[in-house]
Design a protein around this motif. Structure first.
Motif, short mmCIF file in Angstrom:
data_model
loop_
_atom_site.label_atom_id
_atom_site.label_comp_id
_atom_site.label_asym_id
_atom_site.label_seq_id
_atom_site.Cartn_x
_atom_site.Cartn_y
_atom_site.Cartn_z
N GLY A 1 32.29 41.08 65.52
CA GLY A 1 32.84 42.32 64.97
C GLY A 1 32.70 43.51 65.90
N VAL A 2 32.80 43.28 67.21
CA VAL A 2 32.66 44.36 68.20
C VAL A 2 34.00 45.07 68.36
N GLU A 3 34.00 46.38 68.11
CA GLU A 3 35.23 47.14 68.26
C GLU A 3 35.70 47.15 69.72
N GLU A 4 36.98 47.37 69.92
CA GLU A 4 37.56 47.35 71.26
C GLU A 4 36.85 48.33 72.19
N SER A 5 36.49 49.50 71.70
CA SER A 5 35.88 50.53 72.55
C SER A 5 34.48 50.16 73.02
N PHE A 6 33.82 49.20 72.38
CA PHE A 6 32.46 48.81 72.75
C PHE A 6 32.40 47.48 73.49
N ARG A 7 33.53 46.85 73.74
CA ARG A 7 33.51 45.49 74.27
C ARG A 7 33.02 45.42 75.72
N ASP A 8 33.51 46.30 76.57
CA ASP A 8 33.08 46.26 77.97
C ASP A 8 31.58 46.52 78.10
N GLU A 9 31.10 47.50 77.36
CA GLU A 9 29.67 47.84 77.42
C GLU A 9 28.81 46.72 76.86
N THR A 10 29.24 46.11 75.76
CA THR A 10 28.48 45.00 75.16
C THR A 10 28.49 43.79 76.08
N TYR A 11 29.64 43.53 76.69
CA TYR A 11 29.77 42.41 77.63
C TYR A 11 28.80 42.57 78.80
N LEU A 12 28.74 43.78 79.35
CA LEU A 12 27.84 44.04 80.47
C LEU A 12 26.38 43.93 80.04
N ALA A 13 26.06 44.47 78.86
CA ALA A 13 24.68 44.39 78.36
C ALA A 13 24.24 42.94 78.17
N ALA A 14 25.15 42.10 77.67
CA ALA A 14 24.83 40.67 77.47
C ALA A 14 24.57 39.99 78.81
N PHE A 15 25.40 40.32 79.81
CA PHE A 15 25.17 39.73 81.12
C PHE A 15 23.86 40.20 81.72
N LEU A 16 23.58 41.49 81.64
CA LEU A 16 22.34 42.02 82.22
C LEU A 16 21.11 41.37 81.61
N ALA A 17 21.19 41.01 80.32
CA ALA A 17 20.07 40.33 79.68
C ALA A 17 19.81 38.98 80.35
N CYS A 18 20.88 38.25 80.64
CA CYS A 18 20.75 36.96 81.32
C CYS A 18 20.25 37.15 82.74
N TRP A 19 20.79 38.12 83.43
CA TRP A 19 20.41 38.39 84.82
C TRP A 19 18.94 38.78 84.95
N LEU A 20 18.46 39.64 84.06
CA LEU A 20 17.05 40.04 84.11
C LEU A 20 16.12 38.87 83.86
N CYS A 21 16.42 38.07 82.84
CA CYS A 21 15.53 36.95 82.48
C CYS A 21 15.60 35.82 83.49
N LYS A 22 16.76 35.61 84.07
CA LYS A 22 16.97 34.47 84.97
C LYS A 22 16.59 34.79 86.41
N PHE A 23 16.97 35.95 86.90
CA PHE A 23 16.88 36.23 88.32
C PHE A 23 15.86 37.30 88.69
N VAL A 24 15.70 38.31 87.87
CA VAL A 24 14.87 39.47 88.25
C VAL A 24 13.43 39.32 87.77
N LEU A 25 13.25 39.02 86.50
CA LEU A 25 11.90 38.96 85.93
C LEU A 25 11.73 37.70 85.08
N PRO A 26 11.70 36.52 85.69
CA PRO A 26 11.45 35.30 84.91
C PRO A 26 10.00 35.29 84.41
N ASN A 27 9.78 34.63 83.28
CA ASN A 27 8.41 34.48 82.81
C ASN A 27 8.17 33.05 82.36
N LYS A 28 7.08 32.81 81.66
CA LYS A 28 6.69 31.44 81.33
C LYS A 28 7.66 30.77 80.37
#
Length: 400
Positions: free
Chosen positions: A298-325
C-alpha cells in the motif's frame, strides 16, 4: 498494518496485520532507548573520558638543516595521546602459538557471500537514486558492494599475527600503521561526518506519530519496511534472509549467476574476474511486476522511490557494511537509520565500521581457537587497506 507499544516484561514494538483477528500473527521486537531523534535518551557525561585537557606540548629539540648540516635548537610542537603514554619504540608482537596453526573458520570472519539478485539490485539503485546517494555521500560505498573481494590467506595471517589490539595498530618494518577513518573514506567511500549511527527498534509512537507541527517523527518509508519484514518473517526467530528480502523488493531481471567456488588460497594471479562490469545503465520506468511490492504494502506513488532506496540500504548495511553474528539476515533495527538516509540524512558510517573492525581484530588476534572464532566484521575493508598500503592485489580482466 497496526503498530503498538508494550511495556511488560520489557519495552517492545508489536506488529499485527489485523488486530480484530484473534489468530493473526503478532511480531514482537524489543525496543531500546534511542540515542538520536525526538525520543533520544539523555545520558550523563562519563567521568572516565579520554578527552585531553591539552592536545599538545612544546619541547626543545636539536634540528639539523638538510642543506647546510648545521644543528640549531628550536621549539617543536608535540601532539599528545590519551591512549599512548611514554611509548618510545614499537616492539613487534610475539607470534603466539595459537596463530601458528592458522585456519579461517567457516564464517570467513564475515566475508561477503553471493546473494541472488543483489548485484542487479545494486545496479538498479545506483541508476534510480544517484542524486540522493550523492547527497548522502554513499554512492561510491554502495558501488563497491557490487564486487567480490578475494584475499591471500598467507597475507591475512601475517596481518593478524602482527596486529596489536592494545593500540589498534599493525607492526611493520617502517613502524606502526593503523586503519583510520580517513582510510575508510578514501578506500571504502564511507562518510566520516554525519549523524550518529543508532541501530535500534523505534517505538510505535516514534514510528507512527507526529510532532506539534504535524511533522512525522520518522519518514513514512520506515513503517513500510516493518510491514515488509512482518510479511516475510516466518517462525519465532524474527529473521528475514537477504535472499528473501532481495527477492521481495527487486523484481527485475536476473543476469548474474553465482560465481564458481574459489580456492582457499590465491597464490598466483587469477586469470579472470566474473564480477559485474560496473557499468550503470539508465533506469527505465518500473514495470507492473516491479511495482508489485509497493502495491502489496500500500505504498503511495510519491513514497515509492524513497521506500525502495530505504529497503535496499537495509540490505546493504546488514550484508556489506556492518555484518553481525546473525549472518545472512536483515536486522529490523537498521530500518530507522535507512529510512532517514533515504530521506536525505547523512550518517557517519565510518565510525561504527572502524569500531567493528578494531573489536573483531582484537577477538581474532587473541583467540585461542581460530577455527571456532565466530566474530564477523566487514573484512573487505581490511583487504582493501592491505592492498592499498602493501600492494598485495593483482589486476585481472573480466569476461566480455
Amino acid at each position: 498494518m497496526e503498530f503498538s507499544d508494550r511495556d511488560a516484561p520489557y519495552p517492545c514494538l508489536e506488529i499485527v496485520e489485523n488486530e480484530q483477528h484473534s489468530r493473526a500473527k503478532v511480531l514482537t521486537l524489543k525496543v531500546h532507548p534511542p540515542v538520536i531523534g525526538a525520543f533520544s535518551l539523555l545520558r550523563n557525561t562519563l567521568d572516565t573520558s579520554h578527552h585531553l585537557p591539552e592536545w599538545s606540548s612544546t619541547e626543545t629539540k636539536d634540528v639539523t638543516d638538510d642543506f647546510s648540516g648545521n644543528v640549531t635548537t628550536e621549539k617543536v610542537l608535540l601532539l599528545k595521546s590519551s591512549t599512548h603514554q611514554n611509548v618510545v619504540v614499537a616492539i613487534p608482537p610475539r607470534r603466539d602459538e595459537h596463530l601458528s596453526s592458522w585456519r579461517v573458520p567457516s564464517s570467513g570472519f564475515g566475508e561477503v557471500r553471493y546473494t541472488s539478485g543483489y548485484w542487479e539490485w545494486v545496479e538498479d539503485v545506483l541508476a534510480r537514486c544517484k542524486e540522493t546517494l550523492d547527497n548522502i555521500k554513499t554512492y561510491d560505498a554502495i558501488f563497491a558492494s557490487m564486487f567480490t573481494y578475494d584475499h591471500n590467506e598467507n597475507v591475512l595471517q601475517a596481518f593478524c599475527e602482527n596486529w596489536r589490539p592494545s593500540t589498534n595498530t599493525v607492526s611493520t618494518f617502517v613502524g606502526e600503521l593503523s586503519i583510520s577513518l580517513w582510510d575508510l573514506r578514501t578506500i571504502g567511500g564511507l562518510p566520516v561526518h554525519g549523524s550518529f549511527y543508532d541501530e535500534v527498534i523505534p517505538s510505535a509512537k516514534e514510528l507512527t506519530h507526529v510532532d506539534d507541527q504535524g511533522k512525522s517523527f520518522l519518514p513514512r518509508s520506515c513503517s513500510f519496511l516493518f510491514s515488509a519484514f512482518y510479511r516475510l518473517n516466518k517462525g519465532a526467530i524474527n529473521e528475514v534472509s537477504f535472499r528473501e528480502w532481495t527477492k521481495f523488493w527487486f523484481r527485475g531481471q536476473r543476469k548474474y549467476a553465482e560465481p564458481s567456488p574459489r580456492t582457499s588460497k590465491n597464490r598466483t594471479k587469477p586469470r579472470m574476474n566474473h564480477d559485474p562490469s560496473g557499468n550503470i545503465d539508465v533506469s527505465l520506468p518500473r514495470t507492473e511486476e516491479e511495482n508489485a511490492p509497493f502495491v502489496e504494502l500500500g505504498v503511495e506513488e510519491s513514497f515509492r522511490d524513497e521506500t525502495y532506496l530505504a529497503a535496499f540500504l537495509a540490505c546493504w548495511l546488514c550484508k556489506f557494511v556492518l555484518p553481525n553474528k546473525r549472518a545472512d539476515c536483515i536486522r529490523a533495527s537498521v530500518f530507522k537509520v535507512t529510512s532517514l538516509m533515504a530521506h536525505g540524512e547523512i550518517f557517519s558510517l565510518a565510525v561504527p565500521v572502524l569500531a567493528s573492525i578494531y573489536r573483531s581484530l582484537r577477538d581474532i588476534s587473541t583467540s585461542s581457537n581460530l577455527g571456532a572464532c565466530n566474530t564477523l566484521l566487514p573484512f573487505h575493508y581490511v583487504y582493501g587497506w592491505i592492498g592499498e598500503y602493501f600492494e598485495s592485489y593483482f589486476r585481472v580482466t573480466r569476461p566480455q
